[in-house]
Motif scaffolding. Sequence first.
Motif, short mmCIF file in Angstrom:
data_model
loop_
_atom_site.label_atom_id
_atom_site.label_comp_id
_atom_site.label_asym_id
_atom_site.label_seq_id
_atom_site.Cartn_x
_atom_site.Cartn_y
_atom_site.Cartn_z
N GLN A 222 0.31 43.06 -20.42
CA GLN A 222 0.17 42.99 -21.87
C GLN A 222 1.56 42.94 -22.50
N VAL B 207 3.90 42.76 -26.21
CA VAL B 207 3.94 43.00 -27.65
C VAL B 207 5.30 42.56 -28.18
N GLY C 42 1.59 37.54 -25.91
CA GLY C 42 1.58 38.49 -27.01
C GLY C 42 0.96 37.86 -28.24
N SER D 270 8.05 42.01 -31.37
CA SER D 270 8.44 42.60 -32.66
C SER D 270 9.82 42.09 -33.02
#
Length: 123
Positions: A3, A5, A115, A7
């Motif tokens: 997974q 993510v 993502g 930002s």
Amino acid sequence: HVQLVESGGGSVQPGGSLTLSCVASTSAYRRGCLGWFRQAPGKEREGVAYFYPNSERTTYEKTAQGRFIVTQDKDRNTVYLQMNNLKPDDTATYYCASDPRRSVYCGSASYDNWGRGTQVTVS
């Protein structure tokens, strides 16, 4: 399954810089490839840079060469995309993707872990 993510996106003026982060849920991503991609409104998704986590080597697409730099913090399972001298054409949603299988050329890897993206606006 890895997974991811992203930002670090935001709004910046032309010529400015941003650093995006991609945090992986497991160190398994380091066995294969990690790619940075982007998609602008009304355009197809395109590759930006392809990172080989094990060797820390990067292949850049022409649009990123000389302006973008990919780095890694293994302790944090994080890969960064430092973007310098940003241009309005760099406006897009940026994604990182992982293919934890080994690949000779990460530009043609089968990225099946993505993502949700982070928005970058240059204006």
